[in-house]
Write an enzyme that holds these catalytic residues in place. Sequence first.
Site, PDB file in Angstrom:
ATOM      1  CG  HIS A   9     -23.489   3.004  15.861  1.00 17.95           C
ATOM      2  ND1 HIS A   9     -22.376   3.792  16.009  1.00 17.95           N
ATOM      3  CD2 HIS A   9     -24.306   3.304  16.886  1.00 17.95           C
ATOM      4  CE1 HIS A   9     -22.521   4.566  17.070  1.00 17.95           C
ATOM      5  NE2 HIS A   9     -23.695   4.284  17.628  1.00 17.95           N
ATOM      6  NE  ARG A  60     -25.330   7.113  16.556  1.00 24.31           N
ATOM      7  CZ  ARG A  60     -26.343   7.904  16.845  1.00 24.31           C
ATOM      8  NH1 ARG A  60     -26.966   8.592  15.890  1.00 24.31           N
ATOM      9  NH2 ARG A  60     -26.764   8.048  18.100  1.00 24.31           N
ATOM     10  CD  GLU A  87     -27.533   5.670  22.377  1.00 24.40           C
ATOM     11  OE1 GLU A  87     -28.394   4.938  22.922  1.00 24.40           O
ATOM     12  OE2 GLU A  87     -26.318   5.488  22.525  1.00 24.40           O
ATOM     13  CG  HIS A 182     -28.013   3.529  18.623  1.00 27.57           C
ATOM     14  ND1 HIS A 182     -27.400   4.434  17.804  1.00 27.57           N
ATOM     15  CD2 HIS A 182     -29.109   3.084  17.942  1.00 27.57           C
ATOM     16  CE1 HIS A 182     -28.089   4.554  16.677  1.00 27.57           C
ATOM     17  NE2 HIS A 182     -29.131   3.750  16.744  1.00 27.57           N
ATOM     18  CG  ASN A 184     -26.605   4.815  26.385  1.00 28.89           C
ATOM     19  OD1 ASN A 184     -26.068   4.350  27.389  1.00 28.89           O
ATOM     20  ND2 ASN A 184     -26.124   5.882  25.753  1.00 28.89           N
TER      21      ASN A 184
HETATM   22  C1  DG2 Z   1     -23.535   7.567  22.203  1.00 34.45           C
HETATM   23  C2  DG2 Z   1     -23.395   6.936  23.554  1.00 34.45           C
HETATM   24  O1  DG2 Z   1     -24.443   6.800  21.480  1.00 34.45           O
HETATM   25  O2  DG2 Z   1     -22.725   7.752  24.400  1.00 34.45           O
HETATM   26  O3  DG2 Z   1     -25.320   9.159  22.141  1.00 34.45           O
HETATM   27  O4  DG2 Z   1     -23.298   9.935  22.488  1.00 34.45           O
HETATM   28  O5  DG2 Z   1     -23.968   4.465  20.635  1.00 34.45           O
HETATM   29  O6  DG2 Z   1     -25.304   6.028  19.274  1.00 34.45           O
HETATM   30  O7  DG2 Z   1     -22.828   6.432  19.618  1.00 34.45           O
HETATM   31  P1  DG2 Z   1     -24.119   5.908  20.182  1.00 34.45           P
HETATM   32  C3  DG2 Z   1     -24.090   8.999  22.291  1.00 34.45           C
HETATM   33  P2  DG2 Z   1     -22.415   7.373  25.922  1.00 34.45           P
HETATM   34  O8  DG2 Z   1     -23.715   7.164  26.633  1.00 34.45           O
HETATM   35  O9  DG2 Z   1     -21.529   6.147  25.929  1.00 34.45           O
HETATM   36  O10 DG2 Z   1     -21.681   8.604  26.430  1.00 34.45           O
END
Ligand code: DG2
Length: 248
Positions: A9, A60, A87, A182, A184
Amino acid sequence: MGTLVLLRHGESVWNAKGLFTGWVDVDLSATGEDEARRGGELLKDAGVTPDILHTSLLKRAIRTANLALDAADLHWLPVERSWRLNERHYGALQGKDKAQTREEYGEEQFMIWRRSYDTPPPPIADDDPYSQAADTRYAQLPSELRPRTECLKDVLDRALPYWYDAIVPDLAAGKTVLVAAHGNSLRALVKHLDGISDADIAGLNIPTGIPLMYDLDDDFHPRNPGGTYLDPEAAKAAIEAVANQGKK
Ligand code: DG2
Protein backbone atom coordinates in the site's frame (compact mmCIF):
# COMPACT_ATOMS: atom_id res chain seq x y z
CA MET A 1 3.06 -19.77 -15.70
CA GLY A 2 1.45 -16.44 -14.93
CA THR A 3 2.73 -13.16 -13.64
CA LEU A 4 2.61 -12.00 -10.05
CA VAL A 5 2.56 -8.31 -9.14
CA LEU A 6 3.09 -7.42 -5.48
CA LEU A 7 2.04 -3.96 -4.35
CA ARG A 8 2.60 -2.63 -0.83
CA HIS A 9 0.00 0.00 0.00
CA GLY A 10 0.95 3.67 -0.33
CA GLU A 11 2.19 5.57 2.72
CA SER A 12 -0.36 5.39 5.55
CA VAL A 13 -1.04 8.17 8.05
CA TRP A 14 0.76 6.05 10.67
CA ASN A 15 3.71 5.34 8.35
CA ALA A 16 4.00 9.15 8.04
CA LYS A 17 3.90 9.55 11.85
CA GLY A 18 6.37 6.69 12.40
CA LEU A 19 3.96 4.51 14.46
CA PHE A 20 3.83 0.70 14.56
CA THR A 21 0.59 -0.17 12.75
CA GLY A 22 0.06 -3.92 12.27
CA TRP A 23 -3.67 -4.74 12.25
CA VAL A 24 -4.81 -1.20 13.18
CA ASP A 25 -6.95 -0.09 10.24
CA VAL A 26 -5.45 3.31 9.41
CA ASP A 27 -6.04 5.17 6.16
CA LEU A 28 -3.61 6.35 3.48
CA SER A 29 -1.95 9.76 3.78
CA ALA A 30 -2.31 12.19 0.84
CA THR A 31 1.21 11.09 -0.22
CA GLY A 32 0.08 7.46 -0.02
CA GLU A 33 -2.90 8.20 -2.27
CA ASP A 34 -0.53 9.74 -4.83
CA GLU A 35 1.78 6.72 -4.56
CA ALA A 36 -1.16 4.38 -5.15
CA ARG A 37 -2.26 6.26 -8.29
CA ARG A 38 1.34 6.29 -9.50
CA GLY A 39 1.48 2.51 -8.92
CA GLY A 40 -1.51 2.12 -11.27
CA GLU A 41 0.12 4.36 -13.86
CA LEU A 42 3.31 2.29 -13.67
CA LEU A 43 1.27 -0.86 -14.38
CA LYS A 44 -0.46 0.80 -17.30
CA ASP A 45 2.76 2.23 -18.76
CA ALA A 46 4.47 -1.17 -18.47
CA GLY A 47 1.53 -2.83 -20.25
CA VAL A 48 0.91 -5.07 -17.21
CA THR A 49 -2.83 -5.81 -17.02
CA PRO A 50 -3.87 -7.81 -13.95
CA ASP A 51 -6.70 -10.35 -14.35
CA ILE A 52 -7.50 -10.57 -10.64
CA LEU A 53 -6.79 -8.70 -7.43
CA HIS A 54 -6.11 -10.19 -3.98
CA THR A 55 -6.04 -7.84 -0.96
CA SER A 56 -5.85 -7.95 2.81
CA LEU A 57 -8.83 -6.83 4.92
CA LEU A 58 -7.16 -3.53 5.80
CA LYS A 59 -8.24 -0.29 4.18
CA ARG A 60 -4.75 0.99 3.36
CA ALA A 61 -4.25 -2.00 1.03
CA ILE A 62 -7.84 -1.96 -0.28
CA ARG A 63 -7.77 1.78 -1.04
CA THR A 64 -4.32 1.50 -2.65
CA ALA A 65 -5.62 -1.18 -5.00
CA ASN A 66 -8.75 0.86 -5.77
CA LEU A 67 -6.72 3.99 -6.57
CA ALA A 68 -4.20 2.03 -8.65
CA LEU A 69 -6.97 0.27 -10.61
CA ASP A 70 -8.70 3.61 -11.11
CA ALA A 71 -5.48 5.04 -12.60
CA ALA A 72 -5.06 1.92 -14.78
CA ASP A 73 -8.74 2.04 -15.85
CA LEU A 74 -9.32 -1.47 -14.46
CA HIS A 75 -12.20 -0.81 -12.07
CA TRP A 76 -13.95 -4.01 -13.09
CA LEU A 77 -11.25 -6.39 -11.91
CA PRO A 78 -12.49 -9.39 -9.86
CA VAL A 79 -11.28 -9.20 -6.25
CA GLU A 80 -10.71 -11.58 -3.35
CA ARG A 81 -9.79 -10.47 0.15
CA SER A 82 -8.31 -12.37 3.06
CA TRP A 83 -7.10 -11.71 6.60
CA ARG A 84 -4.21 -14.01 5.63
CA LEU A 85 -2.73 -11.12 3.60
CA ASN A 86 -3.06 -8.68 6.54
CA GLU A 87 -0.01 -6.94 7.89
CA ARG A 88 1.94 -8.77 10.59
CA HIS A 89 0.12 -8.25 13.92
CA TYR A 90 2.53 -6.01 15.81
CA GLY A 91 1.26 -7.05 19.27
CA ALA A 92 1.71 -4.59 22.13
CA LEU A 93 3.77 -2.33 19.85
CA GLN A 94 0.68 -1.33 17.83
CA GLY A 95 0.15 2.43 18.18
CA LYS A 96 3.65 3.00 19.63
CA ASP A 97 6.13 5.48 18.17
CA LYS A 98 9.01 3.68 16.39
CA ALA A 99 11.68 6.27 17.26
CA GLN A 100 10.62 6.35 20.94
CA THR A 101 10.58 2.54 21.10
CA ARG A 102 14.09 2.43 19.64
CA GLU A 103 15.27 4.97 22.21
CA GLU A 104 13.59 3.21 25.12
CA TYR A 105 14.62 -0.40 24.34
CA GLY A 106 17.79 0.16 22.25
CA GLU A 107 18.63 -0.56 18.62
CA GLU A 108 19.13 -4.32 19.10
CA GLN A 109 15.75 -5.04 20.71
CA PHE A 110 14.02 -2.63 18.31
CA MET A 111 15.44 -4.51 15.30
CA ILE A 112 14.65 -7.91 16.83
CA TRP A 113 11.01 -6.83 17.10
CA ARG A 114 10.94 -5.30 13.62
CA ARG A 115 13.01 -7.74 11.60
CA SER A 116 13.86 -10.99 13.43
CA TYR A 117 12.25 -13.98 11.74
CA ASP A 118 10.94 -15.77 14.80
CA THR A 119 10.75 -13.42 17.80
CA PRO A 120 7.35 -11.72 18.13
CA PRO A 121 6.76 -8.54 20.17
CA PRO A 122 4.84 -8.98 23.46
CA PRO A 123 1.14 -9.82 22.85
CA ILE A 124 -1.46 -7.07 22.93
CA ALA A 125 -4.07 -7.10 25.72
CA ASP A 126 -7.69 -7.54 24.57
CA ASP A 127 -8.65 -4.25 26.29
CA ASP A 128 -5.83 -2.28 24.62
CA PRO A 129 -7.33 0.52 22.47
CA TYR A 130 -5.39 -0.87 19.50
CA SER A 131 -6.51 -4.51 19.94
CA GLN A 132 -8.67 -6.17 17.25
CA ALA A 133 -10.30 -8.57 19.75
CA ALA A 134 -13.72 -6.95 19.21
CA ASP A 135 -13.35 -6.25 15.47
CA THR A 136 -16.35 -7.85 13.74
CA ARG A 137 -14.49 -8.43 10.45
CA TYR A 138 -12.56 -11.21 12.20
CA ALA A 139 -15.62 -12.62 14.01
CA GLN A 140 -15.66 -15.90 12.03
CA LEU A 141 -12.00 -16.59 12.73
CA PRO A 142 -11.56 -19.29 15.39
CA SER A 143 -9.89 -17.74 18.40
CA GLU A 144 -6.74 -19.87 18.01
CA LEU A 145 -6.20 -18.28 14.58
CA ARG A 146 -6.72 -14.69 15.81
CA PRO A 147 -3.27 -13.30 16.51
CA ARG A 148 -2.42 -11.08 19.47
CA THR A 149 1.13 -10.72 18.17
CA GLU A 150 3.11 -12.21 15.28
CA CYS A 151 6.67 -12.64 14.09
CA LEU A 152 7.44 -12.98 10.37
CA LYS A 153 7.42 -16.79 10.67
CA ASP A 154 3.83 -16.63 11.99
CA VAL A 155 2.89 -14.40 9.05
CA LEU A 156 4.40 -16.84 6.56
CA ASP A 157 2.60 -19.76 8.26
CA ARG A 158 -0.79 -18.06 7.88
CA ALA A 159 -0.11 -16.53 4.43
CA LEU A 160 1.07 -19.77 2.78
CA PRO A 161 -2.34 -21.53 2.85
CA TYR A 162 -3.76 -18.53 0.97
CA TRP A 163 -0.82 -18.59 -1.45
CA TYR A 164 -1.43 -22.25 -2.30
CA ASP A 165 -5.26 -22.27 -2.14
CA ALA A 166 -6.14 -18.91 -3.72
CA ILE A 167 -3.20 -17.33 -5.55
CA VAL A 168 -1.43 -20.36 -7.09
CA PRO A 169 -4.62 -21.59 -8.84
CA ASP A 170 -4.95 -18.17 -10.52
CA LEU A 171 -1.29 -18.26 -11.58
CA ALA A 172 -1.68 -21.84 -12.80
CA ALA A 173 -4.52 -20.62 -15.01
CA GLY A 174 -2.04 -18.24 -16.64
CA LYS A 175 -3.48 -15.13 -15.00
CA THR A 176 -1.65 -11.97 -14.07
CA VAL A 177 -2.30 -11.67 -10.34
CA LEU A 178 -2.12 -8.41 -8.40
CA VAL A 179 -1.62 -8.74 -4.62
CA ALA A 180 -2.12 -5.53 -2.64
CA ALA A 181 -0.83 -6.01 0.89
CA HIS A 182 1.75 -4.82 3.42
CA GLY A 183 5.42 -4.44 4.23
CA ASN A 184 5.66 -7.64 6.27
CA SER A 185 3.00 -9.83 4.65
CA LEU A 186 4.78 -9.17 1.33
CA ARG A 187 8.21 -9.81 2.91
CA ALA A 188 6.84 -13.22 3.92
CA LEU A 189 5.68 -13.98 0.35
CA VAL A 190 8.97 -12.77 -1.13
CA LYS A 191 10.90 -14.95 1.36
CA HIS A 192 8.95 -17.94 0.10
CA LEU A 193 9.21 -17.04 -3.60
CA ASP A 194 12.91 -16.21 -3.61
CA GLY A 195 13.92 -18.87 -1.06
CA ILE A 196 15.51 -16.26 1.22
CA SER A 197 17.06 -17.62 4.44
CA ASP A 198 15.66 -16.82 7.90
CA ALA A 199 18.73 -14.65 8.55
CA ASP A 200 18.84 -12.80 5.23
CA ILE A 201 15.17 -11.82 5.22
CA ALA A 202 16.00 -9.30 8.00
CA GLY A 203 17.71 -7.13 5.36
CA LEU A 204 14.80 -7.09 2.91
CA ASN A 205 12.46 -4.08 2.91
CA ILE A 206 9.51 -3.37 0.62
CA PRO A 207 8.79 0.22 -0.49
CA THR A 208 5.29 1.72 -0.51
CA GLY A 209 3.32 1.99 -3.75
CA ILE A 210 5.82 0.58 -6.26
CA PRO A 211 4.70 -2.59 -8.11
CA LEU A 212 7.13 -5.52 -7.85
CA MET A 213 6.67 -7.96 -10.73
CA TYR A 214 7.58 -11.67 -10.79
CA ASP A 215 7.59 -13.79 -13.91
CA LEU A 216 7.01 -17.36 -12.65
CA ASP A 217 7.98 -20.71 -14.15
CA ASP A 218 5.88 -23.90 -14.11
CA ASP A 219 6.93 -24.60 -10.50
CA PHE A 220 5.98 -21.06 -9.47
CA HIS A 221 9.64 -20.13 -9.03
CA PRO A 222 10.70 -16.67 -10.23
CA ARG A 223 12.36 -16.49 -13.65
CA ASN A 224 13.56 -13.10 -12.41
CA PRO A 225 14.81 -13.78 -8.86
CA GLY A 226 14.18 -10.83 -6.55
CA GLY A 227 11.46 -9.58 -8.88
CA THR A 228 11.48 -6.41 -10.96
CA TYR A 229 10.33 -3.07 -9.57
CA LEU A 230 8.45 -1.08 -12.21
CA ASP A 231 10.31 2.06 -11.02
CA PRO A 232 13.71 0.73 -9.84
CA GLU A 233 15.22 4.14 -9.01
CA ALA A 234 12.30 5.22 -6.83
CA ALA A 235 12.26 1.76 -5.22
CA LYS A 236 15.94 2.06 -4.20
CA ALA A 237 15.39 5.33 -2.33
CA ALA A 238 12.12 4.16 -0.77
CA ILE A 239 13.67 0.86 0.43
CA GLU A 240 16.37 2.87 2.19
CA ALA A 241 13.72 5.02 3.88
CA VAL A 242 11.88 1.94 5.21
CA ALA A 243 15.15 0.47 6.51
CA ASN A 244 15.88 3.71 8.38
CA GLN A 245 12.49 4.05 10.07
CA GLY A 246 12.75 4.82 13.76
CA LYS A 247 16.03 6.69 13.34
CA LYS A 248 15.44 10.35 14.00
C1 DG2 B 1 4.18 -1.34 8.90
C2 DG2 B 1 5.50 -2.04 8.75
O1 DG2 B 1 3.26 -2.04 8.12
O2 DG2 B 1 6.39 -1.58 9.66
O3 DG2 B 1 2.88 -2.26 10.68
O4 DG2 B 1 4.06 -0.47 11.13
O5 DG2 B 1 3.27 -2.06 5.59
O6 DG2 B 1 1.13 -2.04 6.82
O7 DG2 B 1 2.63 0.00 6.83
P1 DG2 B 1 2.53 -1.49 6.79
C3 DG2 B 1 3.68 -1.36 10.35
P2 DG2 B 1 7.89 -2.12 9.78
O8 DG2 B 1 7.84 -3.58 10.08
O9 DG2 B 1 8.60 -1.80 8.48
O10 DG2 B 1 8.44 -1.32 10.94
